[in-house]
Design a protein around this motif. Structure first.
Motif, PDB file in Angstrom:
ATOM      1  N   ILE A  97      -4.741 -11.858  -4.323  1.00  0.00           N
ATOM      2  CA  ILE A  97      -3.709 -11.637  -3.311  1.00  0.00           C
ATOM      3  C   ILE A  97      -3.078 -10.273  -3.485  1.00  0.00           C
ATOM      4  CG2 ILE A  97      -1.437 -12.422  -2.542  1.00  0.00           C
ATOM      5  CD1 ILE A  97      -2.348 -15.278  -3.212  1.00  0.00           C
ATOM      6  N   SER A  98      -2.759  -9.908  -4.721  1.00  0.00           N
ATOM      7  CA  SER A  98      -2.166  -8.594  -4.977  1.00  0.00           C
ATOM      8  C   SER A  98      -3.095  -7.470  -4.543  1.00  0.00           C
ATOM      9  CB  SER A  98      -1.828  -8.454  -6.468  1.00  0.00           C
ATOM     10  OG  SER A  98      -0.847  -9.370  -6.858  1.00  0.00           O
ATOM     11  N   PHE A  99      -4.388  -7.620  -4.826  1.00  0.00           N
ATOM     12  CA  PHE A  99      -5.338  -6.560  -4.494  1.00  0.00           C
ATOM     13  C   PHE A  99      -5.529  -6.432  -2.982  1.00  0.00           C
ATOM     14  CE2 PHE A  99      -9.783  -5.102  -3.922  1.00  0.00           C
ATOM     15  CZ  PHE A  99      -9.645  -3.843  -4.483  1.00  0.00           C
ATOM     16  N   VAL A 100      -5.698  -7.552  -2.300  1.00  0.00           N
ATOM     17  CA  VAL A 100      -5.893  -7.498  -0.844  1.00  0.00           C
ATOM     18  C   VAL A 100      -4.635  -6.970  -0.159  1.00  0.00           C
ATOM     19  CG1 VAL A 100      -6.364  -8.862   1.214  1.00  0.00           C
ATOM     20  CG2 VAL A 100      -7.609  -9.332  -0.900  1.00  0.00           C
ATOM     21  N   ALA A 101      -3.469  -7.418  -0.615  1.00  0.00           N
ATOM     22  CA  ALA A 101      -2.225  -6.933  -0.021  1.00  0.00           C
ATOM     23  C   ALA A 101      -2.034  -5.442  -0.261  1.00  0.00           C
ATOM     24  CB  ALA A 101      -1.040  -7.712  -0.580  1.00  0.00           C
ATOM     25  N   SER A 102      -2.448  -4.954  -1.421  1.00  0.00           N
ATOM     26  CA  SER A 102      -2.320  -3.520  -1.691  1.00  0.00           C
ATOM     27  C   SER A 102      -3.237  -2.696  -0.789  1.00  0.00           C
ATOM     28  CB  SER A 102      -2.640  -3.230  -3.158  1.00  0.00           C
ATOM     29  OG  SER A 102      -3.998  -3.529  -3.462  1.00  0.00           O
ATOM     30  N   ILE A 103      -4.339  -3.280  -0.316  1.00  0.00           N
ATOM     31  CA  ILE A 103      -5.260  -2.544   0.554  1.00  0.00           C
ATOM     32  C   ILE A 103      -4.584  -2.209   1.882  1.00  0.00           C
ATOM     33  CG2 ILE A 103      -7.394  -2.740   1.888  1.00  0.00           C
ATOM     34  CD1 ILE A 103      -8.566  -4.359  -0.415  1.00  0.00           C
ATOM     35  N   TYR A 104      -4.033  -3.223   2.561  1.00  0.00           N
ATOM     36  CA  TYR A 104      -3.415  -2.906   3.855  1.00  0.00           C
ATOM     37  C   TYR A 104      -2.050  -2.254   3.689  1.00  0.00           C
ATOM     38  CZ  TYR A 104      -1.035  -7.499   3.456  1.00  0.00           C
ATOM     39  OH  TYR A 104      -0.299  -8.578   3.042  1.00  0.00           O
ATOM     40  N   THR A 105      -1.383  -2.458   2.538  1.00  0.00           N
ATOM     41  CA  THR A 105      -0.114  -1.754   2.321  1.00  0.00           C
ATOM     42  C   THR A 105      -0.346  -0.264   2.127  1.00  0.00           C
ATOM     43  OG1 THR A 105       0.809  -3.748   1.291  1.00  0.00           O
ATOM     44  CG2 THR A 105       1.968  -1.678   0.925  1.00  0.00           C
ATOM     45  N   VAL A 106      -1.392   0.103   1.389  1.00  0.00           N
ATOM     46  CA  VAL A 106      -1.726   1.521   1.242  1.00  0.00           C
ATOM     47  C   VAL A 106      -2.099   2.119   2.597  1.00  0.00           C
ATOM     48  CG1 VAL A 106      -3.398   3.124   0.230  1.00  0.00           C
ATOM     49  CG2 VAL A 106      -2.379   1.348  -1.178  1.00  0.00           C
ATOM     50  N   ALA A 107      -2.789   1.329   3.441  1.00  0.00           N
ATOM     51  CA  ALA A 107      -3.103   1.818   4.796  1.00  0.00           C
ATOM     52  C   ALA A 107      -1.824   2.081   5.580  1.00  0.00           C
ATOM     53  CB  ALA A 107      -3.995   0.812   5.520  1.00  0.00           C
ATOM     54  N   TYR A 108      -0.828   1.192   5.480  1.00  0.00           N
ATOM     55  CA  TYR A 108       0.453   1.421   6.145  1.00  0.00           C
ATOM     56  C   TYR A 108       1.135   2.679   5.619  1.00  0.00           C
ATOM     57  CZ  TYR A 108       0.089  -3.458   7.746  1.00  0.00           C
ATOM     58  OH  TYR A 108      -0.322  -4.627   8.321  1.00  0.00           O
ATOM     59  N   VAL A 109       1.133   2.833   4.294  1.00  0.00           N
ATOM     60  CA  VAL A 109       1.773   4.012   3.690  1.00  0.00           C
ATOM     61  C   VAL A 109       1.066   5.290   4.124  1.00  0.00           C
ATOM     62  CG1 VAL A 109       2.334   5.144   1.505  1.00  0.00           C
ATOM     63  CG2 VAL A 109       2.623   2.680   1.727  1.00  0.00           C
ATOM     64  N   ALA A 110      -0.272   5.248   4.218  1.00  0.00           N
ATOM     65  CA  ALA A 110      -1.012   6.429   4.672  1.00  0.00           C
ATOM     66  C   ALA A 110      -0.674   6.777   6.120  1.00  0.00           C
ATOM     67  CB  ALA A 110      -2.515   6.190   4.518  1.00  0.00           C
ATOM     68  N   ILE A 111      -0.525   5.769   6.969  1.00  0.00           N
ATOM     69  CA  ILE A 111      -0.146   6.029   8.362  1.00  0.00           C
ATOM     70  C   ILE A 111       1.251   6.637   8.429  1.00  0.00           C
ATOM     71  CG2 ILE A 111       0.377   4.901  10.556  1.00  0.00           C
ATOM     72  CD1 ILE A 111      -1.818   2.876   9.901  1.00  0.00           C
ATOM     73  N   VAL A 112       2.182   6.082   7.658  1.00  0.00           N
ATOM     74  CA  VAL A 112       3.547   6.611   7.654  1.00  0.00           C
ATOM     75  C   VAL A 112       3.570   8.042   7.128  1.00  0.00           C
ATOM     76  CG1 VAL A 112       5.824   6.338   6.611  1.00  0.00           C
ATOM     77  CG2 VAL A 112       4.625   4.340   7.491  1.00  0.00           C
TER      78      VAL A 112
END
Length: 648
Positions: A97-112
């Motif tokens: 869960i931590s790894f999968v959540a970090s994948i789309y969270t990093v995508a959000y941070v990259a967009i921001v």
């Protein structure tokens, strides 16, 4: 009279640092991104009330459970399952869960971050973008859809504007390289990063809400029609998942933090503070985005806060300097989020990888970067199915699977005794009933949500919700079965039934790793008189026996302070206490039996008698009363007699 010394003890730096990390975690994407997005979907006040109730009913007891087992066992999300080895796969589900959540969270941070850098030179058309967002007019209000604007800015099709994707790809790779470096020493570097990011996020948030917030917009937080969402499963399940994410239960952060950040704190007070601060931060994030947002309906996609930024810039005609401030606020909040998500994963790498754990960290970073780039290439559908369907299903299922073994197999009585050992005071049965209530609340709402979402979803059409949930259930079952078989095979019994039974009992590695703590923990369990809880064990630190947490906190009046400490001093945690106690016990027994017990004719008596006959001059010095000396005294005095005899 006011005592300055007590004030220093209460507010010393080591006791404040864990709560600074608590505030930092509360300022993550959970309160600045996810809570406002869900509030836009289900109504501000309605969602906030449900979320607050779920935090108290579900998050509070579950957070206490995780923090207590982490502090007691001094292990990570996988190591705590030495208590029930058969369910070790649940720990690996936490890491997944931590790894999968970090994948789309990093995508959000990259967009921001991409928005931030492009907004510095006004290359993103903020002022013209809202014109294309108006797709229809309902009751004289405009409906905005952020996906149209994203297709014009940083999320266009890859073949049309590849420069935006290249910018996001570069930022994504940079972040995945940065995180292993910071988490190389997670207890030190990560805490320093949190100490630095916390005041910046607070300052930026206060600047945004005070300068561009409008008080009248807060009236939009309440709408009578929002109460109709209570008959739908989405608001309840979303509140449950968000409560588990806000308190960092979902990814196992609290278990690892129990051995590092909160290792020397009271688990009950730390849990109450953790939950309370997150509730307050979520309400503040809700007020911030409703206050700075414009009129009309709000976007309900995964990029709802970015849509609010577009509306705010257009409707209020803000200066070009405000978009970078808002995106900097979101960027720092996202960095905190990724730290808390990856910390359990890297903690596991360091525990099992040895000196090769760095290779595991690099491999996981490469896999995470590749998955994040693939998600950004496909676009919002993949991020939506991960954020709204796959991960929530895994979180709710794993939470139920985590509580059930500890309550019904390990035993709620032993669990309460373990927490009493940590806090040094008794616990009521309220916590046992609250843990059972967590299961009874999560399970039916998850089944209800799963049925509705499966019926509404399409298997072969974006965002592939039904297919994603089926894949998540299959992956969870495979992980649970594999690690259950491994746990059974590792048992030392010779028959299969014996191995299976042994896998449901705590292993010899369960319990505190520190040997002295383990000794007191076992001694407390073997003590037949468990009515009163034992003195709380404090982990040994610099200056703990002098009453000071550091050599910098030296009292100005040591004599008076030593007298006060002598009155309330607890027994030592070292092996010297065992030696001193045994010596005192022998001395008391010696005084008790000295007068009433006669000398036994043992081997040492025969030896001393022979020495008397051989040395007539020396034998006169022996008194007849020596026949009343105990055998223990003769053993103690025998070496001295032998030495004298040799000299004679």
């Amino acid at each position: 009279m006011f005592d300055i010394y007590k004030l220093k003890v209460w507010f010393n730096w080591p006791s404040i640092r864990p709560h600074i990390c608590t505030v930092a975690v509360a300022l993550s994407f959970n309160s600045t991104w996810r809570v406002p997005r869900d509030a836009f979907r289900y109504g501000g006040v309605a969602y906030a009330l449900v979320f607050s109730a779920i935090m108290l009913l579900i998050a509070l007891p579950t957070a206490l459970l995780q923090l207590a087992i982490g502090q007691l066992s001094q292990q990570d999300a996988v190591g705590v399952w030495n208590a029930v080895p058969f369910f070790r796969g649940v720990g690996y589900l936490r890491l997944l869960i931590s790894f999968v959540a970090s994948i789309y969270t990093v995508a959000y941070v990259a967009i921001v971050a991409t928005y931030f850098f492009y907004s510095l030179n006004n290359s993103i058309p903020f002022w013209s973008c809202p014109e294309s967002l108006i797709i229809q007019e309902i009751n004289d209000t405009y409906v905005y859809n952020v996906s149209i604007c994203e297709n014009r800015t940083v999320l266009p099709p890859l073949q049309e504007q590849p420069e935006y994707y290249m910018a996001m790809a570069f930022i994504t790779l940079l972040l995945w390289v940065l995180f292993p470096i910071v988490l190389y020493s997670p207890v030190k570097l990560m805490k320093k990063a949190l100490y630095g990011a916390t005041p910046l996020v607070l300052i930026l948030g206060m600047v945004i809400v005070t300068c561009i917030g409008v008080k009248e917009h807060l009236s939009l937080i309440y709408d009578a029609a929002d109460w109709l969402h209570f008959v739908e499963p989405k608001i309840w399940h979303s509140s449950i998942i968000q409560a588990l994410w806000s308190t960092q239960i979902a990814g196992g952060y609290l278990i690892s933090a129990g051995d590092s950040i909160y290792s020397c704190t009271d688990v009950q007070w730390s849990t109450a503070i953790f939950v309370g601060v997150n509730i307050l931060a979520s309400w503040c994030g809700l007020i911030l985005w409703y206050g700075v947002g414009g009129d009309g309906r709000r976007d309900t996609s995964i990029f709802a806060v970015i849509a609010q930024t577009f509306k705010m810039v257009e409707e209020k005609e803000l200066k070009a300097s405000w978009p970078p401030v808002i995106f900097a606020f979101l960027f720092l909040s996202g960095i905190i989020t990724v730290f808390t998500q990856l910390y359990p994963l890297y903690d596991r790498f360091k525990r099992v990888g040895g000196y090769k754990w760095r290779y595991l960290a690099v491999g996981s970073s490469a896999a995470g970067a590749g998955a994040a780039l693939a998600a950004l290439g496909v676009g919002p559908p993949v991020l939506t199915v991960l954020d709204d369907a796959v991960v929530p299903l895994l979180v709710s299922t794993t939470t139920v699977l985590e509580i059930c073994p500890f309550i019904f197999i390990y035993g709620w009585r032993l669990l309460i005794e373990d927490i009493e050992f940590l806090v040094g005071r008794g616990l009521t049965k309220y916590w046992m009933w609250s843990w059972c209530a967590v299961i009874c609340i999560i399970l039916p709402f998850t089944v209800w949500w799963l049925i509705v979402l499966t019926l509404e979803g399409h298997w072969m059409e974006p965002p592939w919700v039904a297919s994603g949930m089926a894949a998540a259930i299959g992956a969870a079952l495979v992980i649970l079965v594999i690690f259950a078989v491994v746990a059974v095979a590792r048992q030392v019994q010779y028959d299969v039934i014996g191995k299976l039974k042994s896998s449901f009992r705590p292993s010899r590695h369960w319990g505190p790793r520190d040997p002295i703590t383990h000794y007191y923990w076992l001694a407390r369990r073997e003590d037949p008189d468990r009515v009163q809880p034992r003195t709380r064990y404090h982990r040994r630190q610099l200056g703990q026996f002098s009453g000071n947490s550091s050599f910098l906190n030296i009292s100005h009046n040591p004599r008076s302070n030593n007298e006060k400490l002598a009155d309330i001093k607890r027994r030592s945690n070292s092996d010297d206490w065992l030696y001193t106690y045994r010596k005192q016990y022998i001395a008391e027994k010696y005084q008790e039996y000295k007068l009433g017990r006669k000398r036994s004719k043992s081997l040492d008596w025969a030896l001393i008698s022979n020495l008397k006959h051989k040395n007539n001059g020396y034998s006169k010095q022996f008194n007849v009363e020596s026949s009343h000396v105990t055998s223990m005294e003769s053993v103690i005095s025998m070496p001295e007699s032998i030495n004298r005899a040799k000299h004679i």
